[in-house]
Scaffold this active site. Structure first.
Site, PDB file in Angstrom:
ATOM      1  N   SER A 185      -9.923  -0.739  18.990  1.00 22.66           N
ATOM      2  CA  SER A 185      -9.303  -1.933  19.565  1.00 22.66           C
ATOM      3  C   SER A 185      -9.452  -2.015  21.093  1.00 22.66           C
ATOM      4  O   SER A 185      -9.756  -3.096  21.606  1.00 22.66           O
ATOM      5  CB  SER A 185      -7.827  -2.012  19.160  1.00 22.66           C
ATOM      6  OG  SER A 185      -7.734  -2.181  17.766  1.00 22.66           O
ATOM      7  N   GLY A 217     -16.015  -3.882   5.550  1.00 20.87           N
ATOM      8  CA  GLY A 217     -14.706  -3.856   6.216  1.00 20.87           C
ATOM      9  C   GLY A 217     -14.744  -4.202   7.698  1.00 20.87           C
ATOM     10  O   GLY A 217     -13.721  -4.558   8.282  1.00 20.87           O
ATOM     11  N   LYS A 234       3.833   3.407 -10.189  1.00 19.45           N
ATOM     12  CA  LYS A 234       4.179   3.314  -8.774  1.00 19.45           C
ATOM     13  C   LYS A 234       3.897   1.905  -8.229  1.00 19.45           C
ATOM     14  O   LYS A 234       4.619   1.399  -7.359  1.00 19.45           O
ATOM     15  CB  LYS A 234       3.310   4.340  -8.032  1.00 19.45           C
ATOM     16  CG  LYS A 234       3.729   4.667  -6.648  1.00 19.45           C
ATOM     17  CD  LYS A 234       2.915   5.908  -6.200  1.00 19.45           C
ATOM     18  CE  LYS A 234       2.670   5.887  -4.717  1.00 19.45           C
ATOM     19  NZ  LYS A 234       1.639   6.845  -4.315  1.00 19.45           N
ATOM     20  N   ASN A 289       1.352  -5.683  12.401  1.00 21.68           N
ATOM     21  CA  ASN A 289       0.258  -5.009  13.126  1.00 21.68           C
ATOM     22  C   ASN A 289       0.063  -5.600  14.515  1.00 21.68           C
ATOM     23  O   ASN A 289      -0.779  -5.138  15.276  1.00 21.68           O
ATOM     24  CB  ASN A 289      -1.056  -5.055  12.333  1.00 21.68           C
ATOM     25  CG  ASN A 289      -1.750  -6.394  12.456  1.00 21.68           C
ATOM     26  OD1 ASN A 289      -1.097  -7.431  12.618  1.00 21.68           O
ATOM     27  ND2 ASN A 289      -3.064  -6.396  12.401  1.00 21.68           N
ATOM     28  N   ASP A 306      -3.554  -8.726   9.777  1.00 23.53           N
ATOM     29  CA  ASP A 306      -4.383  -8.148   8.713  1.00 23.53           C
ATOM     30  C   ASP A 306      -4.547  -9.160   7.579  1.00 23.53           C
ATOM     31  O   ASP A 306      -5.565  -9.163   6.876  1.00 23.53           O
ATOM     32  CB  ASP A 306      -3.725  -6.875   8.155  1.00 23.53           C
ATOM     33  CG  ASP A 306      -4.014  -5.659   9.030  1.00 23.53           C
ATOM     34  OD1 ASP A 306      -4.971  -5.716   9.832  1.00 23.53           O
ATOM     35  OD2 ASP A 306      -3.276  -4.661   8.918  1.00 23.53           O
ATOM     36  N   TYR A 350     -14.631   0.484   6.564  1.00 20.74           N
ATOM     37  CA  TYR A 350     -15.653  -0.003   7.510  1.00 20.74           C
ATOM     38  C   TYR A 350     -16.462   1.126   8.124  1.00 20.74           C
ATOM     39  O   TYR A 350     -17.380   0.880   8.894  1.00 20.74           O
ATOM     40  CB  TYR A 350     -15.014  -0.828   8.633  1.00 20.74           C
ATOM     41  CG  TYR A 350     -13.748  -0.230   9.175  1.00 20.74           C
ATOM     42  CD1 TYR A 350     -13.782   0.839  10.049  1.00 20.74           C
ATOM     43  CD2 TYR A 350     -12.505  -0.733   8.776  1.00 20.74           C
ATOM     44  CE1 TYR A 350     -12.627   1.403  10.527  1.00 20.74           C
ATOM     45  CE2 TYR A 350     -11.333  -0.168   9.253  1.00 20.74           C
ATOM     46  CZ  TYR A 350     -11.406   0.898  10.129  1.00 20.74           C
ATOM     47  OH  TYR A 350     -10.253   1.461  10.598  1.00 20.74           O
ATOM     48  N   PRO A 372      -0.031   2.935 -12.214  1.00 16.38           N
ATOM     49  CA  PRO A 372       0.618   1.641 -12.417  1.00 16.38           C
ATOM     50  C   PRO A 372       2.142   1.722 -12.340  1.00 16.38           C
ATOM     51  O   PRO A 372       2.794   0.751 -11.940  1.00 16.38           O
ATOM     52  CB  PRO A 372       0.169   1.212 -13.820  1.00 16.38           C
ATOM     53  CG  PRO A 372      -1.058   2.007 -14.087  1.00 16.38           C
ATOM     54  CD  PRO A 372      -0.881   3.298 -13.355  1.00 16.38           C
ATOM     55  N   LYS A 422       3.748   0.668  11.602  1.00 16.15           N
ATOM     56  CA  LYS A 422       3.630  -0.719  11.138  1.00 16.15           C
ATOM     57  C   LYS A 422       4.917  -1.233  10.471  1.00 16.15           C
ATOM     58  O   LYS A 422       5.228  -2.416  10.562  1.00 16.15           O
ATOM     59  CB  LYS A 422       2.453  -0.849  10.165  1.00 16.15           C
ATOM     60  CG  LYS A 422       1.097  -0.856  10.868  1.00 16.15           C
ATOM     61  CD  LYS A 422      -0.004  -1.173   9.878  1.00 16.15           C
ATOM     62  CE  LYS A 422      -1.315  -1.408  10.602  1.00 16.15           C
ATOM     63  NZ  LYS A 422      -2.363  -1.921   9.723  1.00 16.15           N
ATOM     64  N   ALA A 430      -2.691  -1.964   3.012  1.00 21.47           N
ATOM     65  CA  ALA A 430      -3.738  -2.977   3.169  1.00 21.47           C
ATOM     66  C   ALA A 430      -3.753  -3.905   1.962  1.00 21.47           C
ATOM     67  O   ALA A 430      -3.965  -5.120   2.094  1.00 21.47           O
ATOM     68  CB  ALA A 430      -5.098  -2.309   3.351  1.00 21.47           C
TER      69      ALA A 430
HETATM   70  P1  NAP Z   1      -2.490   3.388   2.050  1.00 19.77           P
HETATM   71  O1  NAP Z   1      -1.286   2.590   2.371  1.00 19.77           O
HETATM   72  O2  NAP Z   1      -2.433   4.865   2.107  1.00 19.77           O
HETATM   73  O3  NAP Z   1      -2.946   2.943   0.570  1.00 19.77           O
HETATM   74  C1  NAP Z   1      -4.046   3.512  -0.075  1.00 19.77           C
HETATM   75  C2  NAP Z   1      -4.062   3.067  -1.541  1.00 19.77           C
HETATM   76  O4  NAP Z   1      -5.260   3.588  -2.108  1.00 19.77           O
HETATM   77  C3  NAP Z   1      -2.889   3.597  -2.360  1.00 19.77           C
HETATM   78  O5  NAP Z   1      -2.501   2.635  -3.291  1.00 19.77           O
HETATM   79  C4  NAP Z   1      -3.488   4.814  -3.036  1.00 19.77           C
HETATM   80  O6  NAP Z   1      -2.914   5.089  -4.283  1.00 19.77           O
HETATM   81  C5  NAP Z   1      -4.902   4.342  -3.295  1.00 19.77           C
HETATM   82  N1  NAP Z   1      -5.825   5.452  -3.449  1.00 19.77           N
HETATM   83  C6  NAP Z   1      -6.020   6.472  -2.591  1.00 19.77           C
HETATM   84  N2  NAP Z   1      -6.959   7.299  -3.072  1.00 19.77           N
HETATM   85  C7  NAP Z   1      -7.344   6.807  -4.264  1.00 19.77           C
HETATM   86  C8  NAP Z   1      -8.277   7.234  -5.253  1.00 19.77           C
HETATM   87  N3  NAP Z   1      -8.983   8.343  -5.085  1.00 19.77           N
HETATM   88  N4  NAP Z   1      -8.430   6.479  -6.349  1.00 19.77           N
HETATM   89  C9  NAP Z   1      -7.697   5.356  -6.517  1.00 19.77           C
HETATM   90  N5  NAP Z   1      -6.799   4.898  -5.629  1.00 19.77           N
HETATM   91  C10 NAP Z   1      -6.621   5.624  -4.511  1.00 19.77           C
HETATM   92  O7  NAP Z   1      -3.709   2.989   3.004  1.00 19.77           O
HETATM   93  P2  NAP Z   1      -4.001   1.532   3.625  1.00 19.77           P
HETATM   94  O8  NAP Z   1      -3.362   1.422   4.954  1.00 19.77           O
HETATM   95  O9  NAP Z   1      -3.717   0.517   2.578  1.00 19.77           O
HETATM   96  O10 NAP Z   1      -5.575   1.628   3.902  1.00 19.77           O
HETATM   97  C11 NAP Z   1      -6.482   1.728   2.830  1.00 19.77           C
HETATM   98  C12 NAP Z   1      -7.912   1.594   3.323  1.00 19.77           C
HETATM   99  O11 NAP Z   1      -8.130   0.323   3.899  1.00 19.77           O
HETATM  100  C13 NAP Z   1      -8.304   2.611   4.417  1.00 19.77           C
HETATM  101  O12 NAP Z   1      -9.587   3.072   4.171  1.00 19.77           O
HETATM  102  C14 NAP Z   1      -8.288   1.792   5.666  1.00 19.77           C
HETATM  103  O13 NAP Z   1      -9.167   2.303   6.641  1.00 19.77           O
HETATM  104  C15 NAP Z   1      -8.749   0.448   5.158  1.00 19.77           C
HETATM  105  N6  NAP Z   1      -8.312  -0.637   6.040  1.00 19.77           N
HETATM  106  C16 NAP Z   1      -9.275  -1.391   6.626  1.00 19.77           C
HETATM  107  C17 NAP Z   1      -8.916  -2.415   7.478  1.00 19.77           C
HETATM  108  C18 NAP Z   1      -9.987  -3.243   8.119  1.00 19.77           C
HETATM  109  O14 NAP Z   1      -9.709  -3.884   9.129  1.00 19.77           O
HETATM  110  N7  NAP Z   1     -11.191  -3.256   7.576  1.00 19.77           N
HETATM  111  C19 NAP Z   1      -7.561  -2.680   7.734  1.00 19.77           C
HETATM  112  C20 NAP Z   1      -6.591  -1.909   7.097  1.00 19.77           C
HETATM  113  C21 NAP Z   1      -6.983  -0.883   6.248  1.00 19.77           C
HETATM  114  P3  NAP Z   1      -1.516   5.866  -4.401  1.00 19.77           P
HETATM  115  O15 NAP Z   1      -0.470   4.851  -4.009  1.00 19.77           O
HETATM  116  O16 NAP Z   1      -1.480   6.253  -5.837  1.00 19.77           O
HETATM  117  O17 NAP Z   1      -1.597   7.027  -3.463  1.00 19.77           O
END
Ligand code: NAP
Length: 507
Positions: free
Chosen positions: A248, A470, A389, A323, A338, A449, A387, A302, A365
């Protein structure tokens, strides 16, 4: 309005005279002054400073000679009498300034140095004393050219005390270097010149810093534009822990520069959210002089930030995460860009009304994505590995829920990966779903990304899908933030360039 007349000073911390001399030659690219930390040299007999003569005589920039006492952060133990003689000799050789610790000022005076070229300094590597003003007054009483106070900031209020000191010194016509060391000191290092500091220090390279929290000269000049900022500069930034790898600052500062805006975006590493909010976010311009306009919020704040805000926009209220904070008229309003950032790249390629969308993952996300999709009238199915959770989230947003293994059966026209699967340093090369998940899919969108080409997108491409990476969301959410803070639309190519130029991509 007073002009920013300060200079970026490159600190030379090389261990050999030859390397130091080369570094001094390179410094002019980003600095207008150099400080040679003689105490870092390992090939100089400190009792015989003659080898420094050529370096001082041929200096391409004004030079400060410093031979720091080990008790005040010096790199090696050097006899104090020898150190002081070296400083006096360097002045006789023509050095523009010598920096001597206040504790050794009287002893140096016995060697009859030109006090008009002395910088008298005070350091505290542990904390910022509450009586900073008294320390300033003690230094002010010593005849010299410039006073320097460097203390460790353990909280943001410590940095603001330095800015107030700079205001006072400016009013009194005293040349002062006042800076806070450590992460919270970034405010003093970048904004110091705009507040009248005599100089601000920069390292010649990462790993060559002479004090904690020091940015490189290149960052000071090119990224933050420290020499071009003013007392009116609008201040924005990102709060989180850690924030050092965030893309950023590169994106927003590049846009400020391209649009010639008097604004800067800083990395605010925050340990105590409450302290940051009261000292910086809610600081009145009258008391601190900071023209703070807002900030990005990242992990782990956040959700934690919500109780500290006066208002929330509908998106952040629905998603339960903020955010972006906008500071206006003393009020703090939370936004969630976001949501727009996630949806904008999709909307460019498909009408979302009635579209069958599969969202893989049910984390933070995913909440932004689901809320945005529902707003546009899409039919959403959430695919979660647990599911049980994810159930409450599905009910909250009134969407279908399925196990991730069922994704291939559902045949969604749009598939969105919101899990970290495929991310560099996490599970690069893996996809959260098998290749047959893309049967019947038209658009595949991966929020990951880094890397730009994920296994999820590669499988989708092979299946004939249109793919979105991403990076588009990363840029789109930042564009929305920029618009909220400035009311202006930034050039997207500048954001893209800045985001991809950064080694580690994190919002
Ligand atoms: P988060 O809150 O930790 O959520 C991750 C989710 O993915 C949870 O539901 C988790 O399941 C699930 N998960 C993790 N490992 C998994 C696997 N091996 N198989 C299936 N499901 C799995 O993280 P977040 O903040 O949402 O971010 C998630 C991703 O989005 C990151 O890679 C982040 O960098 C990306 N992101 C990108 C942007 C962008 O601007 N492009 C913005 C925000 C986020 P459980 O609940 O069961 O643990």
């Amino acid at each position: 309005m007073d002009e920013n007349k300060g200079k970026i000073c490159a600190v030379i911390t090389e261990e050999s005279i030859r390397a130091a001399s080369e570094r001094i030659g390179q410094a002019a690219r980003f600095a207008r002054m150099v400080e040679l930390r003689v105490d870092c040299l390992r090939d100089l007999d400190f009792a015989d400073p003659e080898p420094l003569r050529a370096l001082i005589t041929n200096r391409p920039l004004p030079i400060i000679i410093t031979c720091r006492a080990s008790s005040e952060g010096g790199a090696q133990a050097i006899d104090d009498e020898i150190r002081l003689r070296l400083l006096a000799a360097a002045l006789r050789m023509g050095a523009d300034f010598c920096d001597v610790e206040a504790a050794f000022y009287d002893r140096l005076l016995r060697l009859s140095p030109d006090v008009g070229r002395l910088i008298v300094s005070y350091h505290n590597f542990d904390s910022t004393p509450a009586d900073l003003e008294r320390i300033y007054e003690a230094l002010r009483a010593l005849p010299c050219a410039v006073r320097k106070i460097a203390t460790k900031a353990n909280k943001y209020a410590d940095s603001l005390a330095h800015l107030r000191l700079l205001d006072r010194a400016k009013g009194e016509g005293i040349d002062l270097i006042a800076l806070a060391m450590g992460e919270a000191g970034i405010v003093t290092r970048v904004l110091g010149l705009a507040r009248g500091a005599f100089l601000t220090y920069g390292a010649m390279a990462r790993g060559r810093e002479s004090a904690p929290g020091q940015a490189t000269c290149e960052e000071m000049k090119e990224l933050y534009r420290a020499e071009a900022l003013s007392a009116n500069t609008k201040v924005m930034g990102i709060i989180g822990k850690p924030v050092g790898h965030s893309a950023s600052p590169a994106m927003h500062n590049a846009a400020f520069r391209a649009m010639n805006l008097d604004a800067v975006y800083l990395p605010f590493e925050v340990d105590g959210l409450e302290e940051f909010i009261s000292a910086v976010a809610r600081s009145s311009r009258l008391s601190t002089g900071l023209n703070i306009r807002g900030f990005s919020v990242t992990i782990p704040y956040k959700t934690a930030i919500i109780p500290f805000l006066d208002d929330l926009d509908p998106a952040s209220r629905a998603v339960g995460a903020v955010n972006t904070v906008v500071v206006e008229g003393g009020r703090l309003t939370g936004h969630n860009t976001d949501v727009r950032g996630a949806i904008a790249p999709l909307e460019k390629v498909r009408d979302l009304e009635g579209a069958a969308c599969g969202v893989i993952g049910a984390g933070g996300a995913a909440r932004a994505v689901v809320y945005g999709l529902k707003q546009r009238g899409a039919e959403v199915t959430l695919f979660a590995r647990d599911p049980g959770k994810a159930g409450p989230m599905a009910r909250e947003f009134d969407i279908s829920l399925a196990r991730i293994e069922e994704v291939s059966k559902e045949r969604c026209g749009i598939l969105i990966n919101t899990t970290p699967v495929g991310m560099r340093g996490h599970s690069e090369g893996l996809s959260p779903v098998p290749p047959d998940a893309f049967d019947g899919c038209e658009v595949a969108y991966d929020l990951v990304y880094n890397p730009r080409e994920t296994a999820f997108l590669a499988d989708a491409s092979r299946a004939g899908c249109r793919v979105i990476g991403g990076l588009e969301m990363l840029v789109a959410q930042a564009v929305s933030q920029f618009e909220l803070w400035t009311g202006k639309r930034p050039p997207i190519e500048i954001f893209l360039q800045a985001a991809t130029g950064k080694r580690s991509l994190l919002p």
